[in-house]
Scaffold this motif. Structure first.
Motif, PDB file in Angstrom:
ATOM      1  N   GLY A  49       0.813  -1.216   0.000  1.00 20.86           N
ATOM      2  CA  GLY A  49       0.000   0.000   0.000  1.00 20.86           C
ATOM      3  C   GLY A  49       0.841   1.258   0.000  1.00 20.86           C
ATOM      4  N   VAL A  50       1.901   1.275   0.792  1.00 19.69           N
ATOM      5  CA  VAL A  50       2.801   2.430   0.827  1.00 19.69           C
ATOM      6  C   VAL A  50       3.475   2.602  -0.540  1.00 19.69           C
ATOM      7  CG1 VAL A  50       4.909   3.373   1.863  1.00 19.69           C
ATOM      8  CG2 VAL A  50       3.169   2.327   3.311  1.00 19.69           C
ATOM      9  N   ALA A  51       3.855   1.496  -1.168  1.00 18.83           N
ATOM     10  CA  ALA A  51       4.462   1.580  -2.502  1.00 18.83           C
ATOM     11  C   ALA A  51       3.480   2.195  -3.503  1.00 18.83           C
ATOM     12  CB  ALA A  51       4.907   0.190  -2.966  1.00 18.83           C
ATOM     13  N   LEU A  52       2.215   1.810  -3.408  1.00 18.90           N
ATOM     14  CA  LEU A  52       1.209   2.387  -4.302  1.00 18.90           C
ATOM     15  C   LEU A  52       0.974   3.865  -4.015  1.00 18.90           C
ATOM     16  CD1 LEU A  52      -1.338  -0.545  -4.559  1.00 18.90           C
ATOM     17  CD2 LEU A  52       0.250   0.268  -6.320  1.00 18.90           C
ATOM     18  N   TRP A  53       0.998   4.269  -2.736  1.00 16.40           N
ATOM     19  CA  TRP A  53       0.888   5.687  -2.402  1.00 16.40           C
ATOM     20  C   TRP A  53       2.061   6.464  -3.000  1.00 16.40           C
ATOM     21  CZ3 TRP A  53      -2.980   8.513  -1.255  1.00 16.40           C
ATOM     22  CH2 TRP A  53      -4.035   8.033  -0.492  1.00 16.40           C
ATOM     23  N   LEU A  54       3.241   5.872  -2.980  1.00 11.24           N
ATOM     24  CA  LEU A  54       4.415   6.513  -3.568  1.00 11.24           C
ATOM     25  C   LEU A  54       4.217   6.711  -5.069  1.00 11.24           C
ATOM     26  CD1 LEU A  54       7.321   7.565  -3.489  1.00 11.24           C
ATOM     27  CD2 LEU A  54       8.089   5.188  -3.582  1.00 11.24           C
ATOM     28  N   VAL A  55       3.741   5.683  -5.755  1.00  9.37           N
ATOM     29  CA  VAL A  55       3.474   5.789  -7.193  1.00  9.37           C
ATOM     30  C   VAL A  55       2.405   6.846  -7.453  1.00  9.37           C
ATOM     31  CG1 VAL A  55       2.577   4.556  -9.220  1.00  9.37           C
ATOM     32  CG2 VAL A  55       4.218   3.430  -7.696  1.00  9.37           C
ATOM     33  N   TYR A  56       1.359   6.848  -6.657  1.00  9.54           N
ATOM     34  CA  TYR A  56       0.281   7.829  -6.790  1.00  9.54           C
ATOM     35  C   TYR A  56       0.824   9.256  -6.640  1.00  9.54           C
ATOM     36  CZ  TYR A  56      -4.065  10.305  -5.626  1.00  9.54           C
ATOM     37  OH  TYR A  56      -5.111  11.187  -5.593  1.00  9.54           O
ATOM     38  N   GLY A  57       1.631   9.477  -5.631  1.00 11.65           N
ATOM     39  CA  GLY A  57       2.231  10.787  -5.429  1.00 11.65           C
ATOM     40  C   GLY A  57       3.112  11.190  -6.596  1.00 11.65           C
ATOM     41  N   TRP A  58       3.867  10.234  -7.117  1.00 11.38           N
ATOM     42  CA  TRP A  58       4.735  10.499  -8.257  1.00 11.38           C
ATOM     43  C   TRP A  58       3.911  10.868  -9.487  1.00 11.38           C
ATOM     44  CZ3 TRP A  58       5.763   7.522 -12.811  1.00 11.38           C
ATOM     45  CH2 TRP A  58       6.822   7.992 -13.565  1.00 11.38           C
ATOM     46  N   LEU A  59       2.817  10.142  -9.719  1.00  4.72           N
ATOM     47  CA  LEU A  59       1.953  10.447 -10.863  1.00  4.72           C
ATOM     48  C   LEU A  59       1.334  11.836 -10.752  1.00  4.72           C
ATOM     49  CD1 LEU A  59       0.171   7.000 -11.307  1.00  4.72           C
ATOM     50  CD2 LEU A  59       1.903   8.007 -12.814  1.00  4.72           C
ATOM     51  N   LEU A  60       1.034  12.268  -9.530  1.00  2.00           N
ATOM     52  CA  LEU A  60       0.461  13.591  -9.320  1.00  2.00           C
ATOM     53  C   LEU A  60       1.522  14.689  -9.226  1.00  2.00           C
ATOM     54  CD1 LEU A  60      -2.308  12.892  -6.641  1.00  2.00           C
ATOM     55  CD2 LEU A  60      -2.609  13.273  -9.096  1.00  2.00           C
ATOM     56  N   GLY A  61       2.759  14.285  -8.987  1.00  4.12           N
ATOM     57  CA  GLY A  61       3.811  15.267  -8.746  1.00  4.12           C
ATOM     58  C   GLY A  61       3.666  15.932  -7.388  1.00  4.12           C
ATOM     59  N   ALA A  62       3.099  15.194  -6.431  1.00  3.91           N
ATOM     60  CA  ALA A  62       2.842  15.717  -5.083  1.00  3.91           C
ATOM     61  C   ALA A  62       4.022  15.369  -4.180  1.00  3.91           C
ATOM     62  CB  ALA A  62       1.538  15.140  -4.537  1.00  3.91           C
ATOM     63  N   TRP A  63       4.938  16.328  -4.015  1.00  5.18           N
ATOM     64  CA  TRP A  63       6.168  16.059  -3.264  1.00  5.18           C
ATOM     65  C   TRP A  63       5.961  15.631  -1.821  1.00  5.18           C
ATOM     66  CZ3 TRP A  63      10.222  14.554  -5.562  1.00  5.18           C
ATOM     67  CH2 TRP A  63      10.439  14.923  -6.879  1.00  5.18           C
TER      68      TRP A  63
END
Length: 87
Positions: A49-63
């Motif tokens: 789940g944390v890995a997916l949150w990381l990918v999600y943040g990367w896709l949004l560009g949310a630092w």
């Protein structure tokens, strides 16, 4: 302060607090290598789940999301490896 700045501030504060709350448990686990109380199933799902949150943040560009989840993922992976190795 405009709405975007408030959003960034709230996101950054949330990221810092949730990541920092994870550090003491990770430190204790690394120091003692005691993984008896850790569920392998739960930690595996949590780490994914944390890995997916990381990918999600990367896709949004949310630092705030990217940085906090990168740190949490590193700690979670370390604990998961210890659970597999020492558990």
């Amino acid at each position: 302060m405009n709405a975007a700045q408030w959003q960034d501030w709230v996101g950054s504060a949330a990221a810092i607090l949730t990541t920092c709350s994870f550090v003491p448990q990770a430190w204790l686990t690394f120091r003692t290598r005691d993984v008896r109380g850790i569920s392998l199933g739960m930690y595996s799902v949590f780490t994914a789940g944390v890995a997916l949150w990381l990918v999600y943040g990367w896709l949004l560009g949310a630092w705030p999301v990217i940085i906090s989840n990168a740190v949490t993922l590193a700690l979670a992976c370390g604990i998961l490896v210890m659970k597999i190795r020492f558990g």
